[in-house]
Design a protein around this motif. Sequence first.
Motif, PDB file in Angstrom:
ATOM      1  N   GLU A 179     -58.831 -79.446  88.759  1.00  0.00           N
ATOM      2  CA  GLU A 179     -59.486 -80.444  87.914  1.00  0.00           C
ATOM      3  C   GLU A 179     -60.209 -79.746  86.759  1.00  0.00           C
ATOM      4  OE1 GLU A 179     -62.484 -84.261  88.455  1.00  0.00           O
ATOM      5  OE2 GLU A 179     -62.305 -82.800  90.061  1.00  0.00           O
ATOM      6  N   ALA A 180     -59.983 -80.245  85.549  1.00  0.00           N
ATOM      7  CA  ALA A 180     -60.622 -79.674  84.359  1.00  0.00           C
ATOM      8  C   ALA A 180     -61.166 -80.794  83.491  1.00  0.00           C
ATOM      9  CB  ALA A 180     -59.629 -78.833  83.572  1.00  0.00           C
ATOM     10  N   TRP A 181     -62.363 -80.582  82.956  1.00  0.00           N
ATOM     11  CA  TRP A 181     -62.992 -81.544  82.050  1.00  0.00           C
ATOM     12  C   TRP A 181     -63.206 -80.867  80.710  1.00  0.00           C
ATOM     13  CZ3 TRP A 181     -67.292 -81.590  86.149  1.00  0.00           C
ATOM     14  CH2 TRP A 181     -66.875 -82.288  87.278  1.00  0.00           C
ATOM     15  N   TYR A 182     -63.007 -81.621  79.640  1.00  0.00           N
ATOM     16  CA  TYR A 182     -63.235 -81.124  78.278  1.00  0.00           C
ATOM     17  C   TYR A 182     -64.318 -81.975  77.636  1.00  0.00           C
ATOM     18  CZ  TYR A 182     -58.881 -78.529  78.769  1.00  0.00           C
ATOM     19  OH  TYR A 182     -57.907 -77.672  79.193  1.00  0.00           O
ATOM     20  N   ARG A 183     -65.185 -81.322  76.860  1.00  0.00           N
ATOM     21  CA  ARG A 183     -66.242 -82.018  76.135  1.00  0.00           C
ATOM     22  C   ARG A 183     -66.277 -81.472  74.718  1.00  0.00           C
ATOM     23  NH1 ARG A 183     -71.613 -81.000  74.839  1.00  0.00           N
ATOM     24  NH2 ARG A 183     -72.891 -82.852  74.690  1.00  0.00           N
ATOM     25  N   GLY A 184     -66.332 -82.352  73.740  1.00  0.00           N
ATOM     26  CA  GLY A 184     -66.359 -81.928  72.349  1.00  0.00           C
ATOM     27  C   GLY A 184     -67.743 -81.979  71.750  1.00  0.00           C
ATOM     28  N   GLU A 185     -68.022 -81.037  70.857  1.00  0.00           N
ATOM     29  CA  GLU A 185     -69.278 -80.985  70.104  1.00  0.00           C
ATOM     30  C   GLU A 185     -68.941 -80.854  68.631  1.00  0.00           C
ATOM     31  OE1 GLU A 185     -71.404 -77.585  71.569  1.00  0.00           O
ATOM     32  OE2 GLU A 185     -71.448 -78.320  73.625  1.00  0.00           O
ATOM     33  N   GLY A 186     -69.832 -81.296  67.763  1.00  0.00           N
ATOM     34  CA  GLY A 186     -69.620 -81.168  66.315  1.00  0.00           C
ATOM     35  C   GLY A 186     -68.404 -81.962  65.867  1.00  0.00           C
ATOM     36  N   VAL A 187     -67.467 -81.317  65.172  1.00  0.00           N
ATOM     37  CA  VAL A 187     -66.282 -82.014  64.656  1.00  0.00           C
ATOM     38  C   VAL A 187     -65.394 -82.558  65.768  1.00  0.00           C
ATOM     39  CG1 VAL A 187     -66.218 -80.786  62.446  1.00  0.00           C
ATOM     40  CG2 VAL A 187     -64.927 -79.889  64.388  1.00  0.00           C
ATOM     41  N   PHE A 188     -65.556 -82.071  66.993  1.00  0.00           N
ATOM     42  CA  PHE A 188     -64.742 -82.528  68.126  1.00  0.00           C
ATOM     43  C   PHE A 188     -65.396 -83.667  68.902  1.00  0.00           C
ATOM     44  CE2 PHE A 188     -63.817 -77.963  67.525  1.00  0.00           C
ATOM     45  CZ  PHE A 188     -62.480 -78.055  67.193  1.00  0.00           C
ATOM     46  N   LEU A 189     -66.593 -84.077  68.518  1.00  0.00           N
ATOM     47  CA  LEU A 189     -67.320 -85.132  69.211  1.00  0.00           C
ATOM     48  C   LEU A 189     -66.542 -86.448  69.145  1.00  0.00           C
ATOM     49  CD1 LEU A 189     -69.979 -85.687  70.693  1.00  0.00           C
ATOM     50  CD2 LEU A 189     -70.952 -86.406  68.514  1.00  0.00           C
ATOM     51  N   GLY A 190     -66.371 -87.083  70.292  1.00  0.00           N
ATOM     52  CA  GLY A 190     -65.671 -88.355  70.358  1.00  0.00           C
ATOM     53  C   GLY A 190     -64.171 -88.242  70.577  1.00  0.00           C
TER      54      GLY A 190
END
Length: 107
Positions: free
Chosen positions: A68-79
């Motif tokens: 199981e892997a989760w990805y989270r975006g910050e900055g330009v990758f947010l949303g």
Amino acid sequence: MTLSGADSDDGSRSAEPVPGLTNARGLALDRMPIRTRESGATLSAWRLSAATDQGEGAIVLVEAGAGEAWYRGEGVFLGWTGERLRGAYETLRPRTDESAFEIQQLG
């Protein structure tokens, strides 16, 4: 994953490494401890910092075990969706030319 691209003036097709972002490049890949609401234990994650013409950002990959892997975006990758973050992470992460597996010659 299919890469989108734009036709250049000479009619050839050039693909963007990360669709939707121009001149995207990975800056650093760091291991970091994280905590989640679901778990009382500290987990490890990979944080990939990146820069683009649209700004800077990061993608955090949490390997929660059992594949199981989760990805989270910050900055330009947010949303961004998890699937889109996974594609960008795989494209921007640093690659090594040598194999990580090495047989030791002992004796």
